[in-house]
Write a protein that holds these residues in place. Sequence first.
Motif, short mmCIF file in Angstrom:
data_model
loop_
_atom_site.label_atom_id
_atom_site.label_comp_id
_atom_site.label_asym_id
_atom_site.label_seq_id
_atom_site.Cartn_x
_atom_site.Cartn_y
_atom_site.Cartn_z
N HIS A 1 -41.28 -101.92 11.94
CA HIS A 1 -41.48 -101.09 13.13
C HIS A 1 -40.83 -99.72 12.88
O HIS A 1 -39.69 -99.65 12.44
N LEU A 2 -41.57 -98.68 13.17
CA LEU A 2 -41.11 -97.31 13.01
C LEU A 2 -40.54 -96.79 14.32
O LEU A 2 -41.23 -96.83 15.35
N ASN A 3 -39.30 -96.32 14.26
CA ASN A 3 -38.63 -95.70 15.42
C ASN A 3 -38.69 -96.57 16.68
O ASN A 3 -38.89 -96.07 17.78
N GLY A 4 -38.54 -97.87 16.49
CA GLY A 4 -38.47 -98.78 17.63
C GLY A 4 -39.78 -99.03 18.35
O GLY A 4 -39.79 -99.63 19.42
N ALA A 5 -40.89 -98.60 17.78
CA ALA A 5 -42.19 -98.81 18.42
C ALA A 5 -42.47 -100.30 18.57
O ALA A 5 -42.07 -101.11 17.73
N GLU A 6 -43.15 -100.66 19.64
CA GLU A 6 -43.49 -102.07 19.86
C GLU A 6 -44.51 -102.56 18.83
O GLU A 6 -44.42 -103.66 18.31
N GLU A 7 -45.50 -101.73 18.54
CA GLU A 7 -46.56 -102.09 17.59
C GLU A 7 -46.05 -101.90 16.16
O GLU A 7 -45.54 -100.85 15.81
N PRO A 8 -46.17 -102.92 15.31
CA PRO A 8 -45.69 -102.76 13.93
C PRO A 8 -46.53 -101.75 13.16
O PRO A 8 -47.73 -101.64 13.36
N ALA A 9 -45.86 -101.03 12.26
CA ALA A 9 -46.53 -100.03 11.42
C ALA A 9 -46.71 -100.53 10.00
O ALA A 9 -47.36 -99.87 9.20
N GLY A 10 -46.15 -101.69 9.68
CA GLY A 10 -46.27 -102.20 8.33
C GLY A 10 -45.97 -103.68 8.26
O GLY A 10 -45.45 -104.27 9.21
N CYS A 11 -46.31 -104.27 7.11
CA CYS A 11 -46.08 -105.70 6.92
C CYS A 11 -45.95 -106.02 5.44
O CYS A 11 -46.32 -105.23 4.58
N ALA A 12 -45.42 -107.20 5.19
CA ALA A 12 -45.37 -107.78 3.84
C ALA A 12 -45.17 -109.28 4.00
O ALA A 12 -44.55 -109.73 4.97
N GLY A 13 -45.71 -110.02 3.07
CA GLY A 13 -45.56 -111.47 3.12
C GLY A 13 -45.06 -112.01 1.80
O GLY A 13 -45.26 -111.40 0.75
N LEU A 14 -44.39 -113.14 1.88
CA LEU A 14 -43.90 -113.86 0.70
C LEU A 14 -44.29 -115.32 0.83
O LEU A 14 -44.25 -115.87 1.93
N LEU B 1 -43.63 -119.06 -1.57
CA LEU B 1 -43.08 -119.67 -2.77
C LEU B 1 -44.20 -120.23 -3.63
O LEU B 1 -45.08 -120.93 -3.14
N LEU B 2 -44.15 -119.89 -4.91
CA LEU B 2 -45.07 -120.49 -5.89
C LEU B 2 -44.43 -121.71 -6.51
O LEU B 2 -45.10 -122.67 -6.87
N ASP B 3 -43.12 -121.64 -6.69
CA ASP B 3 -42.31 -122.73 -7.18
C ASP B 3 -40.90 -122.48 -6.64
O ASP B 3 -40.66 -121.44 -6.04
N PRO B 4 -39.95 -123.39 -6.84
CA PRO B 4 -38.62 -123.20 -6.23
C PRO B 4 -37.90 -121.91 -6.65
O PRO B 4 -37.01 -121.46 -5.95
N HIS B 5 -38.28 -121.32 -7.76
CA HIS B 5 -37.60 -120.12 -8.25
C HIS B 5 -38.41 -118.83 -8.05
O HIS B 5 -37.87 -117.74 -8.14
N THR B 6 -39.72 -118.95 -7.77
CA THR B 6 -40.61 -117.78 -7.77
C THR B 6 -41.33 -117.61 -6.44
O THR B 6 -42.00 -118.53 -5.96
N ALA B 7 -41.20 -116.42 -5.87
CA ALA B 7 -41.94 -116.05 -4.66
C ALA B 7 -43.01 -115.04 -5.03
O ALA B 7 -42.80 -114.18 -5.89
N GLU B 8 -44.15 -115.12 -4.36
CA GLU B 8 -45.24 -114.18 -4.58
C GLU B 8 -45.31 -113.22 -3.39
O GLU B 8 -45.32 -113.64 -2.25
N LEU B 9 -45.34 -111.93 -3.70
CA LEU B 9 -45.44 -110.88 -2.69
C LEU B 9 -46.91 -110.62 -2.37
O LEU B 9 -47.72 -110.44 -3.28
N LYS B 10 -47.23 -110.61 -1.08
CA LYS B 10 -48.61 -110.43 -0.63
C LYS B 10 -48.65 -109.47 0.55
O LYS B 10 -47.69 -109.34 1.30
N ARG B 11 -49.79 -108.82 0.75
CA ARG B 11 -50.12 -108.06 1.95
C ARG B 11 -49.13 -106.96 2.31
O ARG B 11 -48.82 -106.75 3.47
N VAL B 12 -48.65 -106.24 1.32
CA VAL B 12 -47.77 -105.10 1.60
C VAL B 12 -48.64 -103.96 2.11
O VAL B 12 -49.59 -103.54 1.46
N PHE B 13 -48.29 -103.46 3.30
CA PHE B 13 -49.13 -102.45 3.94
C PHE B 13 -48.32 -101.63 4.91
O PHE B 13 -47.51 -102.15 5.67
N ILE B 14 -48.55 -100.33 4.88
CA ILE B 14 -48.03 -99.40 5.88
C ILE B 14 -49.25 -98.66 6.43
O ILE B 14 -50.08 -98.16 5.67
N ARG B 15 -49.35 -98.59 7.75
CA ARG B 15 -50.48 -97.88 8.35
C ARG B 15 -50.51 -96.44 7.83
O ARG B 15 -49.47 -95.82 7.66
N PRO B 16 -51.69 -95.89 7.57
CA PRO B 16 -51.80 -94.55 6.99
C PRO B 16 -50.98 -93.48 7.71
O PRO B 16 -50.34 -92.66 7.07
#
Length: 187
Positions: free
Chosen positions: A89-102, A104-119
């Motif tokens: 959230h940018l400057n406390g806005a209610e609507e999120p301006a970005g996201c990212a997801g993780l 687990l692929l295995d107990p030691h490895t996480a995969e990063l997905k859907r990294v996005f910031i609104r234009p």
Amino acid sequence: MDATAVKMRGMPRTPPRAPRPTVSWTVSVGPVDDPSAVGLLRAYLVDVADRYYQLHNGRNATSEEIESALAEMRSDDLAPPDGVFLLAHLNGAEEPAGCAGLRLLDPHTAELKRVFIRPGSRGLGGGAALLAAVDAAADGLGAGRIVLDTRLDLVEARALYARHGYREVAPFGDGAYAEVWMAKELG
């Protein structure tokens, strides 16, 4: 007085730059099926799909292509116990301006997905804020390594990842659009 000093005297002074607006990012875990998260994931997909179709077909993605990709794009595993979805959230806005997801692929490895910031919010530090939260979330999941795949045309994303410690690695998956694979070892 040397020649440089004389030239400087006759030069107009550069006006001072206007102060940059203060920006503040907050990143928190959110449900991936929340309506604001779903809207953000749709915006993400439209952004990357349009870039892909512009590059390869000279046109934006059609609404049918977007709907088909949304149906195929799994995000339900970006939730506990083996995943996390982050909302920025940018400057406390209610609507999120970005996201990212993780996830687990295995107990030691996480995969990063859907990294996005609104234009309209890009270039204000949101990507850095998200990636710092991603590191903490991966640690919380017990992962010591984060991996991701991306496309060659997503140069801004690749540069962001490189600035935050990700390095290119050998392919580890066979995603239809994967062209570059990167990884980061956590401290």
